[in-house]
Write a protein that holds these residues in place. Structure first.
Motif, PDB file in Angstrom:
ATOM      1  N   THR A 188     -16.763  11.866  -7.618  1.00 28.08           N
ATOM      2  CA  THR A 188     -17.171  13.221  -7.980  1.00 28.08           C
ATOM      3  C   THR A 188     -16.023  14.003  -8.602  1.00 28.08           C
ATOM      4  N   CYS A 189     -14.829  13.829  -8.059  1.00 24.65           N
ATOM      5  CA  CYS A 189     -13.632  14.527  -8.556  1.00 24.65           C
ATOM      6  C   CYS A 189     -12.688  13.483  -9.140  1.00 24.65           C
ATOM      7  N   LYS A 190     -12.947  13.094 -10.362  1.00 25.67           N
ATOM      8  CA  LYS A 190     -12.225  11.977 -10.972  1.00 25.67           C
ATOM      9  C   LYS A 190     -11.021  12.490 -11.762  1.00 25.67           C
ATOM     10  N   PRO A 191      -9.843  11.937 -11.489  1.00 22.85           N
ATOM     11  CA  PRO A 191      -8.665  12.331 -12.275  1.00 22.85           C
ATOM     12  C   PRO A 191      -8.719  11.722 -13.668  1.00 22.85           C
ATOM     13  N   ILE A 192      -7.916  12.276 -14.571  1.00 22.50           N
ATOM     14  CA  ILE A 192      -7.842  11.739 -15.934  1.00 22.50           C
ATOM     15  C   ILE A 192      -7.100  10.410 -15.941  1.00 22.50           C
ATOM     16  N   ASN A 193      -5.984  10.328 -15.218  1.00 21.15           N
ATOM     17  CA  ASN A 193      -5.153   9.127 -15.186  1.00 21.15           C
ATOM     18  C   ASN A 193      -5.587   8.186 -14.057  1.00 21.15           C
ATOM     19  N   ASP A 194      -5.167   6.906 -14.153  1.00 20.73           N
ATOM     20  CA  ASP A 194      -5.566   5.953 -13.118  1.00 20.73           C
ATOM     21  C   ASP A 194      -4.510   5.759 -12.030  1.00 20.73           C
ATOM     22  N   TYR A 195      -3.273   6.154 -12.273  1.00 16.83           N
ATOM     23  CA  TYR A 195      -2.184   6.152 -11.287  1.00 16.83           C
ATOM     24  C   TYR A 195      -1.806   4.762 -10.786  1.00 16.83           C
ATOM     25  N   LYS A 196      -2.149   3.731 -11.574  1.00 15.17           N
ATOM     26  CA  LYS A 196      -1.728   2.384 -11.171  1.00 15.17           C
ATOM     27  C   LYS A 196      -0.204   2.278 -11.155  1.00 15.17           C
ATOM     28  N   LYS A 197       0.455   2.895 -12.118  1.00  9.29           N
ATOM     29  CA  LYS A 197       1.916   2.845 -12.167  1.00  9.29           C
ATOM     30  C   LYS A 197       2.520   3.432 -10.895  1.00  9.29           C
ATOM     31  N   GLU A 198       1.982   4.565 -10.441  1.00  5.66           N
ATOM     32  CA  GLU A 198       2.487   5.211  -9.232  1.00  5.66           C
ATOM     33  C   GLU A 198       2.260   4.337  -8.002  1.00  5.66           C
ATOM     34  N   VAL A 199       1.091   3.719  -7.934  1.00  5.76           N
ATOM     35  CA  VAL A 199       0.804   2.866  -6.783  1.00  5.76           C
ATOM     36  C   VAL A 199       1.693   1.627  -6.804  1.00  5.76           C
ATOM     37  N   MET A 200       1.906   1.044  -7.968  1.00  2.98           N
ATOM     38  CA  MET A 200       2.782  -0.125  -8.051  1.00  2.98           C
ATOM     39  C   MET A 200       4.213   0.232  -7.653  1.00  2.98           C
ATOM     40  N   THR A 201       4.663   1.417  -8.026  1.00 10.68           N
ATOM     41  CA  THR A 201       5.984   1.872  -7.582  1.00 10.68           C
ATOM     42  C   THR A 201       6.050   1.909  -6.064  1.00 10.68           C
ATOM     43  N   ILE A 202       4.986   2.415  -5.450  1.00  9.52           N
ATOM     44  CA  ILE A 202       4.915   2.482  -3.982  1.00  9.52           C
ATOM     45  C   ILE A 202       4.928   1.081  -3.381  1.00  9.52           C
ATOM     46  N   LEU A 203       4.163   0.166  -3.941  1.00 10.34           N
ATOM     47  CA  LEU A 203       4.100  -1.194  -3.410  1.00 10.34           C
ATOM     48  C   LEU A 203       5.466  -1.880  -3.483  1.00 10.34           C
ATOM     49  N   HIS A 204       6.149  -1.723  -4.592  1.00 13.38           N
ATOM     50  CA  HIS A 204       7.478  -2.343  -4.726  1.00 13.38           C
ATOM     51  C   HIS A 204       8.486  -1.690  -3.787  1.00 13.38           C
ATOM     52  N   LEU A 205       8.372  -0.386  -3.595  1.00 15.83           N
ATOM     53  CA  LEU A 205       9.258   0.306  -2.662  1.00 15.83           C
ATOM     54  C   LEU A 205       9.007  -0.169  -1.236  1.00 15.83           C
ATOM     55  N   MET A 206       7.751  -0.381  -0.903  1.00 15.19           N
ATOM     56  CA  MET A 206       7.412  -0.916   0.410  1.00 15.19           C
ATOM     57  C   MET A 206       7.984  -2.314   0.603  1.00 15.19           C
ATOM     58  N   LYS A 207       7.904  -3.119  -0.449  1.00 12.28           N
ATOM     59  CA  LYS A 207       8.454  -4.477  -0.375  1.00 12.28           C
ATOM     60  C   LYS A 207       9.960  -4.433  -0.137  1.00 12.28           C
ATOM     61  N   GLU A 208      10.641  -3.538  -0.851  1.00  8.75           N
ATOM     62  CA  GLU A 208      12.090  -3.396  -0.681  1.00  8.75           C
ATOM     63  C   GLU A 208      12.449  -3.038   0.760  1.00  8.75           C
ATOM     64  N   GLN A 209      11.629  -2.214   1.376  1.00  7.37           N
ATOM     65  CA  GLN A 209      11.921  -1.744   2.730  1.00  7.37           C
ATOM     66  C   GLN A 209      11.217  -2.580   3.801  1.00  7.37           C
ATOM     67  N   GLN A 210      10.596  -3.675   3.383  1.00  4.08           N
ATOM     68  CA  GLN A 210       9.936  -4.615   4.300  1.00  4.08           C
ATOM     69  C   GLN A 210       8.858  -3.925   5.143  1.00  4.08           C
ATOM     70  N   LEU A 211       8.092  -3.066   4.488  1.00  2.00           N
ATOM     71  CA  LEU A 211       6.996  -2.384   5.151  1.00  2.00           C
ATOM     72  C   LEU A 211       5.688  -3.145   4.932  1.00  2.00           C
ATOM     73  N   GLU A 212       4.744  -2.896   5.788  1.00  2.00           N
ATOM     74  CA  GLU A 212       3.434  -3.550   5.726  1.00  2.00           C
ATOM     75  C   GLU A 212       2.402  -2.610   5.105  1.00  2.00           C
TER      76      GLU A 212
END
Length: 275
Positions: A188-212
């Protein structure tokens, strides 16, 4: 790969949840063939923080925590032949309340087995704190506070990054919860951008810090979402970079234990939380 347990579960101690007994959760988990179950109740909100939801029911009361931990300790013993039960928290990361959150974790860290760090609360440009996932109507109001839907998404992912980077002490949770929760109302409230880049940044940061990663199926059953948090494409990316994927139904009633697990990609490996 067979999923061994449900590791994101709320109980009758959740003020916006159910009256179902924890024994009902345990019995249905055993019936599903699970060998593990984590109760990750919403921890009390930081001291001094005023819950922005209308009923102020985002977290359990401070005076209930001992009862919660003691009850699960008894159930651990009762069911130990059938299933391994974890007592845990879902802890809110709230910008500006990092010190108070660390105090909470220091206070109870030795008594819990499992924990998730999640972002539900955002600080709006006017200084007001808001609860991101309360309702569609509230999300629309939040959008007005931030001017656009995309500004809400940017603020959310910025806060998730801060939650990962912030030192919350020895007992900081090792799992990050529903990292795309901001998409709860996206149909219903759809953003213009898909934010995959932001999520991938988060995933790689989690990997660096050994988070689940909390592989959270609750979004599949939200009227305005219909997707796992994070979606399957991002989940497969997380698997490719070697993140530990920990499945959770985010159940607020015993009938939702393991809900949606059959829709998770069977090609991925799913983990149990590390102690």
């Amino acid at each position: 790969m067979q999923i061994k347990g449900d590791f994101h579960v709320h109980s009758n101690y959740c003020p916006h949840g159910t009256n179902d007994s924890m024994e009902k959760y345990i019995e249905i988990a055993i019936k599903h063939g699970f060998k593990h179950l984590s109760f990750t109740e919403h921890a009390p909100l930081p001291e001094g923080f005023i819950d922005p939801t209308p009923d102020r029911d985002s977290g359990m009361r401070w005076d209930e925590v001992d009862d919660y931990i003691n009850e699960i300790s008894k159930l651990k013993e009762k069911y130990k032949r059938f299933i391994s039960i974890n007592v845990g928290f879902e802890v809110d990361f709230i910008e500006g309340y990092e010190t108070e959150t660390k105090k909470l974790l220091d206070r109870f860290g030795q008594q819990i087995d499992d924990a998730i760090l999640s972002v539900h609360m955002l600080k709006a440009p006017n200084g007001e704190y808001v609860c991101l996932d309360y309702s569609l109507e509230e999300f629309k109001r939040i959008t007005d506070l931030f001017d656009t839907i995309d500004h809400v998404h940017k603020a959310y992912y910025h806060t998730v990054v801060n939650s990962i980077k912030t030192d919350l002490g020895l007992y900081k949770p090792s799992r990050i919860g529903h990292i795309t929760l901001v998409n709860k109302f996206s149909k219903t409230c759809k953003p213009i951008n898909d934010y995959k880049k932001e999520v991938m940044t988060i995933l790689h940061l989690m990997k660096e810090q050994q988070l689940e990663l909390d592989v959270n199926t609750a979004g599949l059953y939200k009227e305005h979402c219909g997707s796992i948090y994070p979606n399957i494409d991002l989940l497969e990316e997380a698997g490719q970079i070697g993140l530990s994927l920990v499945p959770g139904s985010d159940s607020h009633t015993y009938t939702h234990i393991g809900r949606g697990f059959d829709l998770l990609p069977s090609t991925l490996n799913y983990s149990i939380p590390r102690k």
